[in-house]
Design an enzyme around this catalytic site. Structure first.
Site, PDB file in Angstrom:
ATOM      1  N   ASP A 153    -103.796  82.371 -48.154  1.00  0.00           N
ATOM      2  CA  ASP A 153    -104.537  82.421 -46.904  1.00  0.00           C
ATOM      3  C   ASP A 153    -105.343  83.727 -46.926  1.00  0.00           C
ATOM      4  OD1 ASP A 153    -105.367  81.917 -44.286  1.00  0.00           O
ATOM      5  OD2 ASP A 153    -103.637  82.951 -43.425  1.00  0.00           O
ATOM      6  N   ASP A 210     -99.652  83.474 -43.441  1.00  0.00           N
ATOM      7  CA  ASP A 210     -98.996  84.095 -42.286  1.00  0.00           C
ATOM      8  C   ASP A 210     -99.099  83.293 -40.999  1.00  0.00           C
ATOM      9  OD1 ASP A 210    -101.878  84.665 -41.987  1.00  0.00           O
ATOM     10  OD2 ASP A 210    -101.221  85.879 -40.290  1.00  0.00           O
TER      11      ASP A 210
END
Length: 320
Positions: free
Chosen positions: A59, A261
């Site tokens: 990410d 996250d």
């Protein structure tokens, strides 16, 4: 960059109870029993990587760059960029972000990677790597002029998303701190810089707009509301698609590692958890439930983990 340790005088409510700030480290360490550090369990990861090809998925916001008030200033550090570049030299590496593909490519600035924007609804990868064919493939060229494949399962929604984006900009223009972004296949409304008293107003405005678009749905991120098409696609599906398209779907020969996250990363964690296919690694400095197997505390630990992978690979390649 924020300190990796929780600030003093902070109340942690993730477990539905209030915990005094002095106890936050105790709570975090207890949480890590269920989600061990990917740094301290690195040798365990390597034992599962034996005779397998490691594939990396990352990410961007909150993983490669810290979460900041202005999303346009979410820059990677030079150390992180070097770590990602090093990993990409040895392992197939993809950035899967909620941002537009062009924007995350601009922020990362590396040509050695694959990029998937809009939560995996906009994927670019080389022609020569394609092992499967799909009706949503589109031939295109990258910024270096090379021919590539684009996979865009939500292509029909582009004009609708653009229309909603312009409407959201208009209805939120009088709310100080509100920021609306167009990610091509989804749009987001950031309220991180909005006075907390106006958060409910922002949410209501977005809901009111979406009442007129039954083919769009609302999801929640970290101080952001995201408008996405109602299609059966997410970051988990994107991981499966990329593994198959790059000829890396054989679980006996490949070890995928996904580091993220956000809530949207949970779909990818779930895919890798099923059948112990690979490792999902959650980046978080506070305890929260996840489908991930392991954890890292912050972007500094992410960089350290990536550099450890590079060092290990260099040592393996030196052996006769």
């Amino acid at each position: 960059m924020h300190s990796s340790s929780p600030p003093r005088k902070k109340i942690v409510k993730d477990f539905g109870v209030e915990i005094a700030s002095d106890d936050t480290d105790v709570v975090y360490n207890s949480w890590m029993v269920k989600y061990p550090s990917a740094l301290t369990t690195f040798e365990h990861i390597l034992s599962h990587a034996k005779d397998k090809k490691i594939v990396i998925f990352l990410d961007y916001d909150g993983t490669l760059s810290p979460i900041v008030d202005d999303p346009d200033r979410a820059f990677m550090s030079a150390d992180m960029r070097a770590a990602v570049k090093g990993v990409a030299e040895y392992f197939p590496t993809t950035i899967i972000s909620g941002r537009s593909r062009d924007k995350v490519h601009e922020l990362v600035g590396l040509t050695e990677l694959y990029y998937a924007g809009s939560h995996g609804m906009d994927i670019m990868f080389p022609l020569q790597d394609t092992s499967v064919h799909h009706s949503s493939y589109v031939r295109s060229t990258d910024k270096q002029g090379k021919e590539v494949n684009l996979f865009q399962p939500a292509r029909e929604f582009i004009s609708m998303i653009d229309e909603v984006f312009r409407t959201l900009v208009d209805v939120t223009k009088d709310i100080p701190g509100a920021k609306v972004e167009n990610h091509k296949f989804c749009t987001s409304v950031h309220y991180r810089n909005v006075d907390e008293k106006s958060w409910r107003t922002v949410a209501q405005l977005v809901h009111d707009v979406l009442k007129h678009y039954p083919r769009l749905r609302l999801t929640h991120g970290r101080k952001v509301l995201e408008v996405r098409p109602v299609i059966d696609w997410d970051k988990g599906k994107a991981v499966e698609f990329l593994l198959e398209s790059l000829g890396l779907s054989n679980s006996d020969e490949v070890l995928p590692i996904y580091i993220g996250d956000d809530r949207t990363d949970e779909d990818a964690f779930k895919v890798l958890r099923e059948g112990n296919r690979g490792y999902g690694i959650l980046v978080s400095s506070i305890p929260k439930e996840s489908k991930a197997f392991l954890s890292l505390r912050d972007t500094l630990e992410v960089a350290e983990f990536l550099k450890n992978l590079v060092k290990w690979k260099e040592q393996v390649d030196k052996k006769p």
